[in-house]
Design a protein around this motif. Structure first.
Motif, PDB file in Angstrom:
ATOM      1  N   ALA A   1     -38.129  23.458 -28.712  1.00 41.62           N
ATOM      2  CA  ALA A   1     -38.883  23.699 -27.477  1.00 41.62           C
ATOM      3  C   ALA A   1     -40.241  24.323 -27.790  1.00 41.62           C
ATOM      4  N   LEU A   2     -40.278  25.218 -28.772  1.00 36.32           N
ATOM      5  CA  LEU A   2     -41.540  25.837 -29.176  1.00 36.32           C
ATOM      6  C   LEU A   2     -42.500  24.782 -29.727  1.00 36.32           C
TER       7      LEU A   2
ATOM      8  N   SER B   1     -42.586  21.677 -28.967  1.00 39.58           N
ATOM      9  CA  SER B   1     -43.053  20.902 -27.821  1.00 39.58           C
ATOM     10  C   SER B   1     -44.156  21.632 -27.071  1.00 39.58           C
ATOM     11  N   SER B   2     -43.982  22.950 -26.894  1.00 39.78           N
ATOM     12  CA  SER B   2     -44.988  23.731 -26.173  1.00 39.78           C
ATOM     13  C   SER B   2     -46.300  23.822 -26.941  1.00 39.78           C
TER      14      SER B   2
ATOM     15  N   SER C   1     -40.141  26.324 -20.308  1.00 40.69           N
ATOM     16  CA  SER C   1     -40.441  25.229 -21.236  1.00 40.69           C
ATOM     17  C   SER C   1     -40.655  23.893 -20.521  1.00 40.69           C
ATOM     18  N   ARG C   2     -39.847  23.600 -19.507  1.00 39.13           N
ATOM     19  CA  ARG C   2     -39.997  22.388 -18.687  1.00 39.13           C
ATOM     20  C   ARG C   2     -40.125  21.123 -19.552  1.00 39.13           C
ATOM     21  N   ILE C   3     -39.166  20.930 -20.413  1.00 36.91           N
ATOM     22  CA  ILE C   3     -39.168  19.749 -21.272  1.00 36.91           C
ATOM     23  C   ILE C   3     -38.545  18.577 -20.529  1.00 36.91           C
TER      24      ILE C   3
END
Length: 438
Positions: free
Chosen positions: A49-50, A52-53, A123-125
């Motif tokens: 997730a990190l 991706s951010s 995160s809103r992945i």
């Protein structure tokens, strides 16, 4: 893991060049079924997730080997393998589909978390899965019919790229579909490798049980060329390592510059591999010149050289050099650069009238003294001296006499030095003179 505020700030600053380098790049990450059952799995999801951010374009490929085996055992269906590949008959195909579907849903659920006070908060992945992989039957190998076990025929590069362009994370199972509507059981390594090749990804990241590849002494091999990995395939390897090595070699042979093998058991292994200079796994790369490079120094290297030699100057091991002096002498220096950081340097001061040269300021960063980098720099200086038709090299040292003796230098009287060097000799320092005939 408790770290001081000072160390945290230092790590954050040192990782910033990697953040810039990774933004907008495409990474394909393979998570075997074992990783999904590991207690460290939630941490891996947080780290993904990190990424991706930070703007990394991500394709995740998951396996389901242990999950399939467990379902077959519960159904009292005997699992069959040949050359480490599962033979998927009609009776076991349902278990394959069920296990992959269950793992896909579990990963989507983990990537959808957003609890306050958790690493996933905000995160809103957006996760996208689909029929992106076309497969074909593996067929009959060594007289064995693999039935519904297949191999990747085609990856829909255009469709996956469109999803990545739209900011989605693409999730692929180890399943493939044929134009005739059949479902095939694929290896996660094959899906990940072929996807990375199709997308021309910057990195293929393969998770395994161990920290990375190890040498005969059990030490971690941090970097390796494809030809070295290929030679290891010929020796007896653990099945998992063989699969990972084979995938890495295939990727590198198809122009994927960097393939990483990291552990799914160690918290933070992925981040340390991607955001630190030494990494925390094994990097298999064609691009060794970009990772660790020996080259002539330039004026831009002055600051890095000063930072490298300053601790030794303070201990009295090296003669102090000012920035201005170093700028004047920069053309005499050769530097060893590892992922943008100067980890070694040496200088050649020539005395052509006397047919000799001085090897000066040979320094290796304390954290990189185990890889024979000093020998690499010495060899480079000797080659330069020969190109200048110098007959010998001399060195003045107070602490490292034995290192030079072991490499062919012999003690020599002060009077054998060039006259101008004799005049500049610092007698209170009382350096010993060693000479090597080229």
């Amino acid at each position: 893991m408790n770290i001081s505020s000072e160390n945290y700030v230092r790590f954050f600053r040192q990782s910033s060049p990697y953040m810039h380098a990774h933004r907008g790049r495409t990474f394909v990450i393979m998570l075997p079924g074992e990783a999904l059952e590991d207690t460290n799995f939630p941490n891996i999801i947080h780290d993904i997730a990190l990424l991706s951010s930070l703007g990394v374009r991500l394709v995740l490929v998951h396996g389901a080997r242990p999950q399939i085996s467990r379902r077959l055992e519960l159904q009292k269906i005997e699992a069959s393998f040949h050359n480490d590949s599962r033979i998927t008959d009609k009776s076991s195909l349902a278990a394959v589909i069920d296990a992959n579907g269950s793992m896909r849903v579990r990963m989507e659920a983990q990537l959808s978390m957003g609890l306050i006070n958790s690493p996933m908060h905000g995160s809103r992945i957006r996760v996208v899965s689909g029929n992106f992989v076309t497969a074909r039957p593996l067929g009959v190998v060594d007289g064995v019919d693999f039935q519904n076990t297949g191999e990747v025929r085609r990856v829909d590069r255009k469709a996956i790229s469109q999803q990545l362009d739209d900011g989605h994370l693409v999730l692929l199972s180890s399943l493939g579909y044929s134009p005739t509507g059949e479902v095939f059981n694929l290896s996660a390594e094959d899906v990940a490798t072929r996807t990375a090749i199709a997308l021309k990804a910057e990195k293929l990241i393969l998770f395994g049980n161990s920290i990375g590849l190890q040498d005969e002494d059990g030490e971690l091999i941090r970097t390796m060329r494809p030809r070295e990995a290929r030679s290891r395939l010929q020796s007896k390897q653990h099945q998992e390592f063989h699969r990972l090595l084979e995938a890495a070699v295939t990727a590198c042979d198809s122009s994927i510059v960097r393939t990483h093998i990291v552990s799914h058991c160690i918290d933070g292994a992925l981040l340390q591999e991607l955001f630190t200079r030494d990494g925390f796994g094994t990097l298999i790369t064609q691009d060794m010149a970009a990772y660790e490079q020996l080259r002539p120094a330039t004026i831009e290297d002055v600051g890095g050289i000063l930072k490298l030699i300053q601790p030794l100057e303070e201990k009295g091991v090296l003669v102090r050099r000012s920035r201005k002096q170093l700028e004047r002498e920069i053309n005499t220096f050769t530097v060893l650069v590892r992922d943008g950081m100067i980890v070694g340097c040496a200088a050649l001061c020539s005395y052509p009238k006397d047919g000799c040269g001085e090897l000066a300021c040979l320094v290796i960063h304390p954290e990189y003294r185990q890889g024979k980098r000093g020998d690499v720099l010495l060899s480079a200086i000797e080659q330069q001296a020969r190109q200048q038709k110098l007959k010998s090299l001399f060195v003045l040292t107070t602490r490292t006499a034995h290192w030079f003796i072991e490499r062919g230098f012999a003690a020599s009287p002060l009077k054998t030095l060039p006259s101008e060097k004799q005049e500049a000799y610092n007698r209170p320092r009382n350096s010993k003179v060693f000479k090597k005939v080229l």
